[in-house]
Design a protein around this motif. Structure first.
Motif, PDB file in Angstrom:
ATOM      1  N   SER A   1      37.073  35.663  34.609  1.00 27.52           N
ATOM      2  CA  SER A   1      38.411  35.998  35.130  1.00 27.52           C
ATOM      3  C   SER A   1      39.313  34.775  35.176  1.00 27.52           C
ATOM      4  CB  SER A   1      38.315  36.617  36.528  1.00 27.52           C
ATOM      5  OG  SER A   1      37.528  37.774  36.505  1.00 27.52           O
TER       6      SER A   1
ATOM      7  N   SER B   1      43.609  38.360  38.687  1.00 17.99           N
ATOM      8  CA  SER B   1      43.051  39.476  39.453  1.00 17.99           C
ATOM      9  C   SER B   1      42.414  40.535  38.557  1.00 17.99           C
ATOM     10  CB  SER B   1      44.153  40.118  40.296  1.00 17.99           C
ATOM     11  OG  SER B   1      45.113  40.737  39.448  1.00 17.99           O
ATOM     12  N   THR B   2      41.679  41.431  39.180  1.00 19.46           N
ATOM     13  CA  THR B   2      41.012  42.512  38.464  1.00 19.46           C
ATOM     14  C   THR B   2      42.012  43.471  37.831  1.00 19.46           C
ATOM     15  OG1 THR B   2      39.128  42.398  39.971  1.00 19.46           O
ATOM     16  CG2 THR B   2      39.354  44.407  38.685  1.00 19.46           C
TER      17      THR B   2
ATOM     18  N   SER C   1      42.281  44.423  33.880  1.00 14.20           N
ATOM     19  CA  SER C   1      42.287  45.778  33.346  1.00 14.20           C
ATOM     20  C   SER C   1      43.471  46.000  32.404  1.00 14.20           C
ATOM     21  CB  SER C   1      42.338  46.782  34.503  1.00 14.20           C
ATOM     22  OG  SER C   1      42.428  48.102  34.019  1.00 14.20           O
TER      23      SER C   1
ATOM     24  N   GLU D   1      40.631  37.411  43.991  1.00 11.64           N
ATOM     25  CA  GLU D   1      40.113  38.771  43.977  1.00 11.64           C
ATOM     26  C   GLU D   1      40.630  39.589  45.165  1.00 11.64           C
ATOM     27  OE1 GLU D   1      38.537  40.489  41.707  1.00 11.64           O
ATOM     28  OE2 GLU D   1      38.737  38.722  40.443  1.00 11.64           O
TER      29      GLU D   1
ATOM     30  N   ASP E   1      43.465  42.204  44.960  1.00 16.23           N
ATOM     31  CA  ASP E   1      43.290  43.553  44.428  1.00 16.23           C
ATOM     32  C   ASP E   1      43.017  44.595  45.492  1.00 16.23           C
ATOM     33  OD1 ASP E   1      43.672  43.247  41.628  1.00 16.23           O
ATOM     34  OD2 ASP E   1      41.816  42.119  41.567  1.00 16.23           O
TER      35      ASP E   1
END
Length: 357
Positions: free
Chosen positions: A219, A236-237, A241, A350, A353
């Motif tokens: 990441s 971030s996640t 995505s 993280e 999120d």
């Protein structure tokens, strides 16, 4: 070398041709540590000063201003120049400070770094060392009031992302050109916005990203920060995505040559249909377009970066980690950076999120 860097050096060479020889020598000295964008800003600031000084000395051209002229500058003359920046050019205090900083750096080089053949400094007297910066201190309430309404807050983070990914197209369904353009670019544009909101990267850092700079396993993104410093920044996640969704379509949607490593690509243009790296100005314009449609026209890339920083601070409340994530540097915070742990920094990002209640 990227096209953006080439353009910066072309602009620099044109301006330096109109400035004294020692300015070019100074810029060459700085070039080992600064990006082309930072160098261009230095040259631009110095051109303004030498153009003003040329008029002040009633000389024929800024290029012939001798070192002796700089050595004889008075405090009153420098203060007159700073007033000129405010009253004639309309510069704010922060801009005046930046231009004064450029001058201080040049004069420091001439006095303390550069040497003549007989090992003497270029100038003995440095008037800029006697000039103080404008005081820019504002209390927290003043800063908050200025920022309110110009950044994303609360649920607006997810709402703005959704607007780009879907709602903007629905809003312009009756306009075939706008709708089709949005369908073509919505994954790319969503990834750009999501990445800024999920990492706090600068405009230049976003524009200069290559696909090889992304490490989805960790990441992290490899970015070149101010001063040509390499750093690995967490994202971030949600940003991951959206990046993966864009990457899955990048080659087929944009017909990208496999040799083209630029992450964010513009639509093919010109008779040959060449794809190019999305320029910083193009990214600014797409943010402006979506911001206007979203009803927050004051939003910009920089304000999105502010939005990230604001949310990060509210949720994580760790200023040292935030400073490292944003790539800020100063004498006061250098020692703080050395004590940060990358694992802590990743966990902090993280937390961005966690969905809004």
């Amino acid at each position: 070398m990227s096209q953006s860097n080439k353009n910066n050096f072309i602009k620099m060479d044109k301006m330096l041709a109109e400035l004294p020889w020692y300015v070019e020598e100074y810029i060459d000295h700085k070039s080992r540590r600064l990006s082309s964008t930072s160098l261009l800003n230095y040259v631009h600031d110095l051109k303004i000063f030498f153009t003003w000084l040329n008029d002040e000395l009633l000389q024929e051209h800024p290029k012939i201003i001798a070192l002796e002229n700089l050595e004889k500058l008075t405090i009153r003359q420098v203060e007159s120049y700073l007033k000129f920046l405010v009253h004639q050019l309309g510069n704010k205090d922060v801009t005046v400070n930046r231009k004064l900083s450029s001058l201080k750096s040049l004069f420091n080089y001439l006095q303390n770094t550069a040497e003549t053949e007989d090992l003497k400094p270029y100038i003995q007297r440095n008037v800029m060392a006697k000039i103080e910066f404008n005081d820019l201190k504002n209390d927290q309430e003043t800063i908050a009031n200025k920022m309110e309404g110009k950044i994303l807050q609360g649920k607006e983070y997810s709402e703005f992302r959704l607007f780009i990914a879907h709602d903007y197209g629905e809003l312009h369904k009756d306009n075939k050109k706008k709708y089709n353009f949005h369908v073509q670019n919505r994954e790319r544009d969503t990834a750009i916005i999501s990445l800024i909101l999920g990492s706090g990267l600068r405009l230049s850092e976003i524009a200069n990203l290559d696909i090889t700079d992304i490490d989805f396993n960790k990441s992290t993104l490899r970015v070149i920060r101010k001063g040509n410093k390499e750093q690995y920044v967490y994202f971030s996640t949600q940003a991951m995505s959206d990046l993966q969704a864009y990457m899955a379509l990048r080659e087929t949607k944009y017909h990208v040559d496999k040799k083209n490593k630029a992450l964010f690509i513009s639509a093919a243009m010109g008779p040959r249909g060449t794809n190019r790296r999305l320029t910083p100005r193009a990214i600014e314009k797409l943010v402006e377009k979506y911001a206007m449609g979203f009803g927050k026209p004051a939003l910009s890339v920089h304000k999105l970066r502010h939005s990230f920083a604001t949310k990060y601070h509210l949720e994580v409340n760790d200023v040292p980690k935030l400073r490292k994530q944003l790539g800020h540097s100063s004498v006061q915070t250098t020692m703080i950076y050395t004590h940060l742990k990358d694992t802590d920094l990743k966990e902090a990002v993280e937390k961005m999120d966690i969905p809004e209640e």
